[in-house]
Motif scaffolding. Structure first.
Motif, PDB file in Angstrom:
ATOM      1  N   LEU A  79      50.835  21.841   3.977  1.00 52.29           N
ATOM      2  CA  LEU A  79      49.271  21.408   4.353  1.00 52.29           C
ATOM      3  C   LEU A  79      48.974  21.843   4.602  1.00 52.29           C
ATOM      4  N   TRP A  80      47.212  22.452   4.946  1.00 46.65           N
ATOM      5  CA  TRP A  80      46.160  21.771   6.506  1.00 46.65           C
ATOM      6  C   TRP A  80      45.768  20.188   5.637  1.00 46.65           C
ATOM      7  N   ILE A  81      45.593  19.747   6.324  1.00 48.52           N
ATOM      8  CA  ILE A  81      45.156  18.476   6.440  1.00 48.52           C
ATOM      9  C   ILE A  81      44.081  18.053   7.403  1.00 48.52           C
ATOM     10  N   GLN A  82      42.555  17.863   6.747  1.00 48.50           N
ATOM     11  CA  GLN A  82      41.926  17.510   7.348  1.00 48.50           C
ATOM     12  C   GLN A  82      41.324  15.659   8.050  1.00 48.50           C
ATOM     13  N   ILE A  83      40.699  15.902   8.633  1.00 53.37           N
ATOM     14  CA  ILE A  83      41.076  14.172   9.354  1.00 53.37           C
ATOM     15  C   ILE A  83      39.231  13.918   9.670  1.00 53.37           C
ATOM     16  N   ASN A 119      32.652  19.589  16.524  1.00 52.15           N
ATOM     17  CA  ASN A 119      33.673  19.032  15.542  1.00 52.15           C
ATOM     18  C   ASN A 119      33.561  18.694  14.658  1.00 52.15           C
ATOM     19  N   HIS A 120      33.337  18.243  13.239  1.00 52.30           N
ATOM     20  CA  HIS A 120      33.129  16.825  12.626  1.00 52.30           C
ATOM     21  C   HIS A 120      34.182  17.210  11.746  1.00 52.30           C
ATOM     22  N   PHE A 121      35.562  17.372  11.931  1.00 50.65           N
ATOM     23  CA  PHE A 121      36.375  17.260  11.846  1.00 50.65           C
ATOM     24  C   PHE A 121      37.266  18.178  12.673  1.00 50.65           C
ATOM     25  N   GLY A 145      41.525  -0.248  22.194  1.00 53.20           N
ATOM     26  CA  GLY A 145      42.416  -0.780  21.028  1.00 53.20           C
ATOM     27  C   GLY A 145      41.459  -1.262  19.710  1.00 53.20           C
ATOM     28  N   GLU A 146      39.882  -0.328  20.146  1.00 46.97           N
ATOM     29  CA  GLU A 146      39.041  -0.725  19.020  1.00 46.97           C
ATOM     30  C   GLU A 146      39.770   0.338  18.233  1.00 46.97           C
ATOM     31  N   ARG A 147      39.618  -0.527  16.702  1.00 45.81           N
ATOM     32  CA  ARG A 147      40.083   0.655  15.412  1.00 45.81           C
ATOM     33  C   ARG A 147      38.868   1.368  14.638  1.00 45.81           C
ATOM     34  N   SER A 148      39.373   2.652  14.090  1.00 51.52           N
ATOM     35  CA  SER A 148      38.036   3.658  13.894  1.00 51.52           C
ATOM     36  C   SER A 148      38.848   3.700  12.398  1.00 51.52           C
ATOM     37  N   TRP A 149      38.147   4.192  10.858  1.00 49.52           N
ATOM     38  CA  TRP A 149      39.196   4.974   9.791  1.00 49.52           C
ATOM     39  C   TRP A 149      39.061   5.560  10.103  1.00 49.52           C
ATOM     40  N   VAL A 150      40.158   7.046   9.598  1.00 50.11           N
ATOM     41  CA  VAL A 150      39.341   7.912   8.756  1.00 50.11           C
ATOM     42  C   VAL A 150      40.501   8.243   7.525  1.00 50.11           C
ATOM     43  N   THR A 151      40.011   9.293   6.951  1.00 46.74           N
ATOM     44  CA  THR A 151      40.124   9.421   5.822  1.00 46.74           C
ATOM     45  C   THR A 151      40.702  11.009   5.950  1.00 46.74           C
ATOM     46  N   PHE A 152      41.901  11.242   5.110  1.00 45.51           N
ATOM     47  CA  PHE A 152      42.393  12.712   5.121  1.00 45.51           C
ATOM     48  C   PHE A 152      41.876  12.857   3.531  1.00 45.51           C
ATOM     49  N   ARG A 153      41.889  14.772   4.062  1.00 43.30           N
ATOM     50  CA  ARG A 153      41.959  15.483   2.931  1.00 43.30           C
ATOM     51  C   ARG A 153      42.739  17.119   2.743  1.00 43.30           C
ATOM     52  N   TYR A 154      43.267  17.467   1.286  1.00 46.63           N
ATOM     53  CA  TYR A 154      44.366  18.173   1.708  1.00 46.63           C
ATOM     54  C   TYR A 154      43.764  19.609   1.504  1.00 46.63           C
ATOM     55  N   GLU A 155      43.786  20.044   2.058  1.00 44.61           N
ATOM     56  CA  GLU A 155      43.704  21.813   1.075  1.00 44.61           C
ATOM     57  C   GLU A 155      44.484  22.742   0.272  1.00 44.61           C
TER      58      GLU A 155
END
Length: 854
Positions: A79-83, A119-121, A145-155
């Motif tokens: 699957l293509w995943i958008q980050i 690019n936004h994702f 070391g700074e953490r960032s939360w990313v969400t995944f969207r599945y095409e």
């Protein structure tokens, strides 16, 4: 949202690049359908054959020593995943690769476009393990070391369970969900449709007045004018693959919308552009599909840039004619899915969240290319998984009545068109207005007119928008008429009268129905006799049935869905004595409700040639919806030729019309009318006719009636009397005998005119009477015409019935002088028939044979 252990894990991004492995091409492939629903294996097999261009049988075999059919394990889905949500300094192909590697095996990473574009994702294609829950997101961190939360969207996410997050099944087939909810415990769903990506590879935040103009190269698919052009299914451009923003997520569209479709045949002509502006201004469509625009990006903007549509997609191939365009207003939430030079497929979202597919379709005009049109439609059907409407110029007729020409439609072309629509589950929506949408505008016998433009829909779409209509508009600027699709789910109730009582066939399924009828019938009409007794008993019985059956008429669709889900769960669960008993009880209840639902819709469809139990509920529902659409009165003209639409006004027009039509006039010439006739009834016939009616005759006549036919004003159809004859029979017989044996009256009239004969020795015929129609024959002279008029006046005076001259007509023989024709028409006040008409499907006039039979 609670995070699991894997989602809490930090994905450390290295500073060094990683080598990307390119998977070598293989000639063999093993696939798995990620669904728990049944599907047509033969159809899927044929689809794969066409997609791969294979002529022979498709065999899926992995060349591995010792391989057997039962030891193949398909544990991954690509699957293509958008980050989304990564910091700008962590948006790169390298980051996408490292994130994707934590989810599964990286198959492909999207190449970034121009460096100056933001690019936004990120997009990465990953072979995901289907046995593990999908990851909804994760923390990433650079070397700092700074953490960032990313969400995944599945095409193009396949079937996903919203409880466990695993691909391949839904809630109804999830063992974990069944165990968690079987005791009535409320659960919290950690997954949902919000995991699905929308719009493919959207690069930037949509701007207002978004315009997308596509000029594909000839190598990417042509108009099909060349025999060697690619297959229609190969020409489809997927917006998710091309990375084009083709939709503007605006506010949802209102409850009703208009879609204009027009083969304008070139917008380079200023008259055509002016006509298009006029159509848009007068009709106010929210979506507009144009064909044969013959304009590229610059030309379309120059000629039509002032049209009030915030969004547009234009498809035009260089150095070729044709060209199509789809335009939509800012208030419409529409996302384009894919396109070719002959179609644009989009997804529309209504204000209530209901979504459906819209296709603007332009069929190949050449006869030799028709097969490409049907192949493209069949391919689009595989991409559509919901309600669907397809509108445009199909360049084909469905039947011979849709063409007016010396050259009839080729039967094989009509058959291919009908088979394609049936395969795609599409049905013509019909039209209002002039019958033909294309006219070659040639004089005389060379003139051809065909209905080429139409809208077709699936049953799901029609159920949501049952009152939608297609109107044929007018325009002088093209050989094609514009057509307007009014998408409407319901109309404003202008007048709401009290719903009358109607006996429901589903009540017969309840054992207590007999008791309700018996008790109500016995207590009603105790002090009356004959007709009045029957009337009172019917009224009392209807009131009791209405009160008892108000909650038993229409089955609860939600209850049926719950039972169906319960049966599915029990069927897939471990079999025990307790689950077996539960399965049998649930199945029995479900069968009862399904039968009740089928009977309910069958009664409203008025279809008598199918029996209950044939599982035709969808068919009955469709027929009932068609009846509702056909019987709906949108408006009517009153006696002053004024158009009215309010319910009270429509009712008043109808009452006034029928009051005047059936109003009895003075009946002062009955004796004169009777004296003109010669007795035809013999004494034996008279004796038989005077014999009193019997109870057996009444019962026989009633049981010959169609049980599901329309009821009378009291709401009781023939089924009620047939099923409860043991209760109501005596009362009904007494009431009918009381009325019939009171006396009969009849009259016969024979004219005093010469009439006509079909040959020299044949008897002369002056009149033919059939049902409600009368055919009178006379010589075209003043004497007999005056005699006819006097006879009609006497009959009207004697019966109190008026002759409807608007529906009456006269036909003359070929040797009648024109002056004589005009005089007769003026005296009789009727019109002359202009051409041969049919009566009951047969021609009223039959010519003589010009040559001897062989």
């Amino acid at each position: 949202m609670r995070l699991n252990a894997e989602e809490e894990e930090t994905i450390t991004i290295s500073d060094e690049g990683r080598c990307v492995e390119i998977e070598s091409c293989k000639l063999s492939l093993i696939g798995r359908f990620l669904t728990c629903k049944p599907f047509n294996k033969r159809a899927e097999k044929n689809t794969l054959k066409k997609a791969w261009g294979l002529e022979n049988e498709v065999q899926i075999v992995e060349w591995r020593k010792g391989m057997k059919a039962d030891n193949v394990r398909l544990n991954h889905a690509s699957l293509w995943i958008q980050i989304w949500g990564a910091p700008f300094d962590l948006i790169s192909r390298q980051v996408a690769t490292e994130v994707g590697s934590k989810l599964g095996e990286v198959v492909e990473v999207e190449q970034r476009r121009k460096h100056e574009e933001s690019n936004h994702f990120m997009r990465v294609k990953v072979a995901l393990p289907v046995s593990k829950p999908l990851r909804r997101g994760g923390f990433i961190a650079g070397s700092e070391g700074e953490r960032s939360w990313v969400t995944f969207r599945y095409e193009r996410l396949p079937m996903l369970c919203h409880f466990c997050g695993i691909l391949g099944h839904d809630l109804h087939h999830c063992a974990s969900h069944f165990s968690a909810t079987k005791n009535g415990r409320v659960v919290e769903y950690q997954y949902g449709d919000w995991l699905k990506a929308t719009g493919g590879s959207q690069r930037s935040t949509p701007k207002r007045n978004t315009e997308q103009v596509h000029e594909p190269s000839p190598e990417g698919g042509g108009r099909g004018d060349n025999e060697n052009s690619p297959r229609p299914s190969d020409q489809v451009k997927d917006t998710a693959a091309t990375g084009c923003t083709l939709g503007n997520p605006r506010s949802p569209l209102p409850g009703a919308m208009k879609i204009l479709s027009w083969n304008c045949q070139g917008l380079g002509n200023p008259w055509t552009v002016q006509s298009l502006r006029s159509l848009v201004r007068d009709q106010a469509p929210m979506v507009c599909f144009l064909m044969e625009t013959r304009l590229n990006k610059e030309g379309f903007e120059e000629k039509c840039g002032d049209l009030p549509f915030a969004n547009k997609i234009v498809v035009k191939y260089p150095n070729l004619g044709g060209g199509i365009a789809l335009l939509w207003k800012e208030c419409v939430k529409l996302d384009v899915i894919n396109y070719t030079a002959n179609h644009i497929l989009a997804k529309v979202v209504d204000k209530d969240g209901f979504w459906w597919y819209l296709t603007g379709f332009y069929g190949w005009p050449e006869n030799s290319q028709k097969a490409k049109s049907w192949e493209l439609l069949r391919h689009l059907r595989t991409l559509v998984d919901g309600p669907w409407v397809c509108i445009g110029d199909y360049n084909a007729a469905l039947n011979s009545t849709e063409k007016l020409s010396k050259r009839p439609v080729q039967s094989n072309q009509m058959e291919a068109f009908r088979e394609t629509l049936e395969h795609c589950h599409l049905e013509d929506l019909g039209f209002r207005g002039y019958k033909y949408t294309w006219n070659n505008k040639r004089p005389g016998d060379a003139n051809t007119r065909v209905r080429l433009d139409r809208a077709t829909t699936t049953a799901e779409w029609r159920e949501k928008f049952p009152l939608s209509t297609v109107n044929h508009l007018s325009s002088h600027a093209s050989d094609h008429l514009p057509i307007m699709l009014h998408v409407q789910s319901s109309r404003r109730l202008r007048y709401k009268g009290q719903r009358g009582f109607k006996f429901e066939e589903t009540w017969l399924l309840a054992e207590e129905c007999n008791e309700v009828v018996n008790a109500a019938w016995r207590k009603g009409g105790a002090e009356a006799t004959g007709l009045e007794e029957a009337r009172q008993k019917i009224v009392d019985c209807a009131a009791e049935l209405q009160a008892w059956g108000v909650a038993r008429s229409h089955t609860d669709s939600e209850e049926i869905k719950v039972l169906q889900k319960r049966v599915e769960v029990l069927n897939s669960a471990e079999l025990t004595e307790e689950s077996k008993a539960d399965f049998l009880a649930t199945s029995k209840k479900l069968d009862e409700l399904l039968l009740k639902q089928e009977i309910y819709w069958a009664q409203r469809s008025r279809v008598s040639w199918l029996k209950h139990g044939d599982k035709n509920m969808k068919f009955f529902h469709s027929k009932a919806s068609q009846r509702r659409r056909r019987n709906w009165i949108q408006g009517i003209k009153n006696s002053n030729e004024e158009w009215v639409e309010e319910g009270e006004d429509i009712a008043r027009v109808a009452l006034d019309y029928f009051d005047n039509l059936f109003q009895a006039e003075a009946c002062d010439k009955v004796d004169e009318c009777l004296r003109a006739g010669t007795p035809k009834v013999t004494p034996n016939m008279q004796q038989f006719l005077l014999t009193s009616f019997s109870a057996e005759e009444i019962k026989t006549a009633l049981f010959q009636m169609g049980s599901a036919k329309a009821p009378g004003p009291d709401g009781m159809n023939a089924l009620f009397y047939q099923k409860f004859w043991h209760i109501v029979g005596d009362t009904v017989v007494n009431a009918v005998l009381d009325y019939l044996n009171g006396g009969l009256r009849e009259a016969d009239m024979e004219s005093r005119i010469k009439g006509v004969s079909i040959c020299r020795r044949a008897p002369r015929i002056s009149n033919l009477l059939f049902a409600n129609d009368s055919l009178l024959f006379c010589q075209a002279n003043k004497k007999e015409v005056k005699e006819i008029k006097e006879i009609l006046q006497v009959y009207a005076s004697a019966s109190g019935q008026s002759i409807n001259l608007e529906k009456s007509s006269v036909y003359f023989s070929s040797n009648t002088p024109v002056e004589q024709k005009n005089w007769i028409k003026d005296v009789m006040g009727v019109k002359e028939v202009e051409r041969f008409e049919t009566y009951l499907g047969l021609p009223t006039l039959v010519g003589t044979v010009k040559c001897a039979p062989p």
